[in-house]
Design a protein around this motif. Structure first.
Motif, mmCIF file in Angstrom:
data_model
loop_
_atom_site.group_PDB
_atom_site.id
_atom_site.type_symbol
_atom_site.label_atom_id
_atom_site.label_comp_id
_atom_site.label_asym_id
_atom_site.label_seq_id
_atom_site.Cartn_x
_atom_site.Cartn_y
_atom_site.Cartn_z
ATOM 1 N N PRO A 67 0.754 -1.359 0.056
ATOM 2 C CA PRO A 67 -0.014 0.091 0.196
ATOM 3 C C PRO A 67 0.783 1.145 -0.070
ATOM 4 O O PRO A 67 0.570 2.320 -0.509
ATOM 5 N N PHE A 68 1.932 1.349 0.889
ATOM 6 C CA PHE A 68 2.769 2.447 0.723
ATOM 7 C C PHE A 68 3.140 2.868 -0.602
ATOM 8 O O PHE A 68 3.408 3.866 -0.890
ATOM 9 N N SER A 69 3.546 1.997 -1.618
ATOM 10 C CA SER A 69 3.997 2.261 -2.884
ATOM 11 C C SER A 69 2.597 3.207 -3.839
ATOM 12 O O SER A 69 3.216 4.004 -4.352
ATOM 13 N N TYR A 70 1.629 2.717 -3.523
ATOM 14 C CA TYR A 70 0.526 3.542 -3.981
ATOM 15 C C TYR A 70 0.335 4.933 -3.295
ATOM 16 O O TYR A 70 0.100 5.811 -4.017
ATOM 17 N N THR A 71 0.567 4.909 -1.995
ATOM 18 C CA THR A 71 0.542 6.311 -1.285
ATOM 19 C C THR A 71 1.661 7.172 -1.817
ATOM 20 O O THR A 71 1.458 8.349 -1.991
ATOM 21 N N ALA A 72 2.893 6.689 -1.971
ATOM 22 C CA ALA A 72 3.743 7.591 -2.574
ATOM 23 C C ALA A 72 3.576 7.990 -3.843
ATOM 24 O O ALA A 72 3.926 9.050 -4.157
#
Length: 112
Positions: free
Chosen positions: A72-77
């Protein structure tokens, strides 16, 4: 062949010293050694964004989501990268893309 992790560390030091061009060069070198090195793609997205190279930054942030599609952090970034592109260009199309990326992050976190 160069060690991608060592090149990443060199890039991090260059970035910290304010040498964004040098940092970008080291990260590019790291990616030449390992094109799937997601950390280098993420860092290069940040460095390019700071240099005002929004489309190039977005391409690297997107690549992270391809390499790590369940993080999920990839998409947040990616969402943050789109938001900064909007702030740097005032192109409203980036807002919808930022929202889509954030929605995907939330879906992953929810296990969907």
């Amino acid at each position: 062949m160069s060690d991608p992790s060592a090149l990443y560390d060199e890039a991090d030091k260059l970035k910290a010293s304010g040498d964004l061009e040098g940092a970008a060069a080291k990260l590019t070198e790291a990616l030449a050694a390992d094109e799937d090195y997601s950390l280098a793609h993420a860092a290069l997205a940040v460095v390019l964004q700071k240099r005002g190279m929004h489309e190039e930054a977005i391409a690297h942030a997107r690549r992270v989501t391809e390499i790590e599609p369940n993080d999920p952090f990839s998409y947040t970034a990616l969402s943050v990268t789109y938001q900064r592109a909007y702030a740097g260009t005032n192109d409203h199309s980036y807002i919808g893309l930022a929202e889509e990326a954030m929605d995907r992050s939330r879906q992953i976190e929810a296990g969907q």
